[in-house]
Design a protein around this motif. Structure first.
Motif, PDB file in Angstrom:
ATOM      1  N   SER A   1       1.029  -1.204   0.199  1.00  0.00           N
ATOM      2  CA  SER A   1       0.073  -0.435  -0.474  1.00  0.00           C
ATOM      3  C   SER A   1       1.166   0.975   0.307  1.00  0.00           C
ATOM      4  N   VAL A   2       0.198   2.089  -0.438  1.00  0.00           N
ATOM      5  CA  VAL A   2       0.839   3.281  -0.263  1.00  0.00           C
ATOM      6  C   VAL A   2       1.236   4.053   0.905  1.00  0.00           C
ATOM      7  N   GLN A   3       0.648   3.874   1.989  1.00  0.00           N
ATOM      8  CA  GLN A   3       0.782   4.309   3.236  1.00  0.00           C
ATOM      9  C   GLN A   3       1.251   2.955   4.066  1.00  0.00           C
ATOM     10  N   LEU A   4       2.303   3.137   4.720  1.00  0.00           N
ATOM     11  CA  LEU A   4       2.574   2.139   5.894  1.00  0.00           C
ATOM     12  C   LEU A   4       2.746   2.514   6.898  1.00  0.00           C
ATOM     13  N   PRO A   5       2.656   1.455   7.931  1.00  0.00           N
ATOM     14  CA  PRO A   5       2.705   1.668   9.533  1.00  0.00           C
ATOM     15  C   PRO A   5       4.390   2.030  10.006  1.00  0.00           C
ATOM     16  N   GLN A   6       4.213   2.873  11.186  1.00  0.00           N
ATOM     17  CA  GLN A   6       6.213   3.444  11.347  1.00  0.00           C
ATOM     18  C   GLN A   6       6.745   2.353  12.374  1.00  0.00           C
ATOM     19  N   GLN A   7       5.951   1.159  12.314  1.00  0.00           N
ATOM     20  CA  GLN A   7       6.805   0.176  13.336  1.00  0.00           C
ATOM     21  C   GLN A   7       7.418  -0.479  12.131  1.00  0.00           C
ATOM     22  N   ASP A   8       8.404  -1.097  12.064  1.00  0.00           N
ATOM     23  CA  ASP A   8       9.007  -1.783  11.006  1.00  0.00           C
ATOM     24  C   ASP A   8       9.145  -3.374  11.669  1.00  0.00           C
ATOM     25  N   ILE A   9       9.292  -4.475  10.629  1.00  0.00           N
ATOM     26  CA  ILE A   9       9.017  -5.403  10.363  1.00  0.00           C
ATOM     27  C   ILE A   9      10.296  -6.072  11.150  1.00  0.00           C
TER      28      ILE A   9
ATOM     29  N   PRO B   1      13.594  -8.123  12.376  1.00  0.00           N
ATOM     30  CA  PRO B   1      14.615  -8.062  11.155  1.00  0.00           C
ATOM     31  C   PRO B   1      15.468  -9.724  11.320  1.00  0.00           C
ATOM     32  N   ASP B   2      14.973 -10.413  12.706  1.00  0.00           N
ATOM     33  CA  ASP B   2      15.695 -11.966  12.211  1.00  0.00           C
ATOM     34  C   ASP B   2      14.175 -12.564  11.502  1.00  0.00           C
ATOM     35  N   TRP B   3      12.497 -10.864  11.344  1.00  0.00           N
ATOM     36  CA  TRP B   3      11.471 -12.407  10.445  1.00  0.00           C
ATOM     37  C   TRP B   3      12.446 -12.467   9.188  1.00  0.00           C
ATOM     38  N   PHE B   4      12.737 -10.970   8.570  1.00  0.00           N
ATOM     39  CA  PHE B   4      13.148 -11.001   7.913  1.00  0.00           C
ATOM     40  C   PHE B   4      14.415 -11.321   6.828  1.00  0.00           C
ATOM     41  N   ASN B   5      15.174 -11.549   7.806  1.00  0.00           N
ATOM     42  CA  ASN B   5      16.325 -12.555   7.301  1.00  0.00           C
ATOM     43  C   ASN B   5      16.016 -13.683   6.841  1.00  0.00           C
ATOM     44  N   GLN B   6      15.398 -14.114   7.604  1.00  0.00           N
ATOM     45  CA  GLN B   6      14.515 -15.645   7.921  1.00  0.00           C
ATOM     46  C   GLN B   6      13.864 -15.517   6.800  1.00  0.00           C
ATOM     47  N   TYR B   7      13.194 -14.620   6.251  1.00  0.00           N
ATOM     48  CA  TYR B   7      11.501 -14.971   4.955  1.00  0.00           C
ATOM     49  C   TYR B   7      13.061 -14.340   3.950  1.00  0.00           C
ATOM     50  N   CYS B   8      13.993 -14.001   3.538  1.00  0.00           N
ATOM     51  CA  CYS B   8      15.438 -14.153   2.223  1.00  0.00           C
ATOM     52  C   CYS B   8      15.466 -14.961   1.864  1.00  0.00           C
ATOM     53  N   GLU B   9      16.213 -15.803   3.352  1.00  0.00           N
ATOM     54  CA  GLU B   9      16.824 -17.194   3.113  1.00  0.00           C
ATOM     55  C   GLU B   9      16.005 -18.112   2.285  1.00  0.00           C
ATOM     56  N   LEU B  10      14.679 -18.233   2.653  1.00  0.00           N
ATOM     57  CA  LEU B  10      13.033 -19.358   2.826  1.00  0.00           C
ATOM     58  C   LEU B  10      12.936 -18.904   0.963  1.00  0.00           C
ATOM     59  N   VAL B  11      13.132 -17.840   0.644  1.00  0.00           N
ATOM     60  CA  VAL B  11      12.899 -17.554  -1.055  1.00  0.00           C
ATOM     61  C   VAL B  11      13.879 -17.984  -1.457  1.00  0.00           C
ATOM     62  N   LEU B  12      15.092 -17.989  -1.618  1.00  0.00           N
ATOM     63  CA  LEU B  12      16.399 -17.453  -2.587  1.00  0.00           C
ATOM     64  C   LEU B  12      15.335 -18.703  -3.340  1.00  0.00           C
TER      65      LEU B  12
END
Length: 309
Positions: free
Chosen positions: A106-114, A116-127
């Motif tokens: 969406s155009v507007q995203l909440p101020q809270q970030d995802i 980091p550990d979740w995102f790192n795991q996500y990147c590994e899983l989609v390779l």
């Protein structure tokens, strides 16, 4: 009959016999020629198939980084090349999914970030996700997590990683049959009901009505596969007894079914999504099956009075 009279008849019979022999020889020759042509065609098709098979195998060799046409490379060089090709494919997969996720955001995203550990795991899983449909699903997960951090558990990501394309198709078929009570968030797949016998019909025993979900593209093997990967609960579930006059409100995609229960003792039967399945279900785009909705209303007609839509 004299000898002179029999000579023309003998000559005629000799000619007929010779003609028949010639036709037999010609027929045999045609058969042999036909067999030779068929054999030549079969050999050509076989050679073509063998060539296509060699080409396909050569492509696999190239994708794997094996020797292939580069037999002059050493074993260490081929291993390094394979690693490099693997890293390039993985990077291409990651970038493609990130690009899709940006489109879904969406155009507007909440101020809270995802996390980091979740995102790192996500990147590994989609390779290693190269299938286009699965890439879209993973991209929607990232977009959903960016919109609402904490929405998707790591367990959901691990389940999705194990999901094959065939299982993703099964989930899509299940989603098309999913109903949600207005008072609850969990979606269900209704397939039957039972009711206790009334005082006047106690001899009839427990009455039961069931739908065959395979008529609506959700086969029992598909249900088992969704149970096996943790999308559906492992057993069929029964609701509590509905009361006479109780109001019911089902939502199937954008369609709403409203009705009231005709008698007490009605128990609905359904498959229920696990928390993981409930997180993945909103990501699936599908059209509701009108055939299923009509069949569900017809099945429940003896115990539920539906309002006109």
């Amino acid at each position: 009959m004299g000898i002179a009279a029999t000579q023309p008849l003998t000559r005629n019979m000799t000619k007929i016999g010779s003609s028949i022999t010639q036709r037999k020889v010609q027929h045999a020759g045609k058969q042999a020629l036909s067999k030779a042509v068929v054999a030549a065609e079969n050999e050509a098709v076989s050679n073509l198939s063998a060539t296509a098979a060699r080409q396909r195998f050569g492509q696999l060799l190239s994708r794997s980084g094996a020797a292939g046409t580069d037999g002059n490379l050493s074993l260490a060089e081929r291993a390094a090349r394979r690693k490099q090709m693997q890293h390039e494919r993985q990077q291409a997969n990651l970038e493609r999914i990130m690009s899709l996720a940006e489109e879904y955001c969406s155009v507007q995203l909440p101020q809270q970030d995802i996390e980091p550990d979740w995102f790192n795991q996500y990147c590994e899983l989609v390779l290693d996700i190269s299938n286009a449909s699965m890439q879209q699903l993973w991209a929607k997960i990232l977009a959903g997590e960016l919109a609402a951090p904490g929405r998707f558990a790591l367990k959901t990501l691990l389940t999705l990683k194990q999901m094959s394309v065939r299982e993703a198709v099964a989930l899509q078929h299940a989603a098309a049959l999913s109903c949600r009570l207005r008072s609850e968030q969990a979606a269900r797949i209704y397939f039957g009901y039972s009711r206790k016998p009334s005082l006047w019909h106690w001899l009839t025993g427990r009455q039961l009505a069931l739908l065959n979900l395979s008529q609506f593209q959700l086969s029992y093997p598909q249900i088992l596969s969704l149970i096996d990967i943790g999308i559906l609960h492992s057993s069929e579930i029964e609701s509590g007894e509905l009361q006479n006059g109780q109001r019911v409100h089902w939502q199937i995609q954008q369609q709403v079914l409203n009705g009231s229960v005709k008698q007490a003792g009605v128990v609905l039967q359904y498959y229920k999504y696990t928390p993981t399945g409930a997180e993945l279900l909103p990501l699936i785009q599908c059209q509701p099956q009108q055939h299923y909705i009509s069949a569900l209303q017809k099945m429940l007609a003896p115990v539920v009075q539906f309002e006109a839509i």
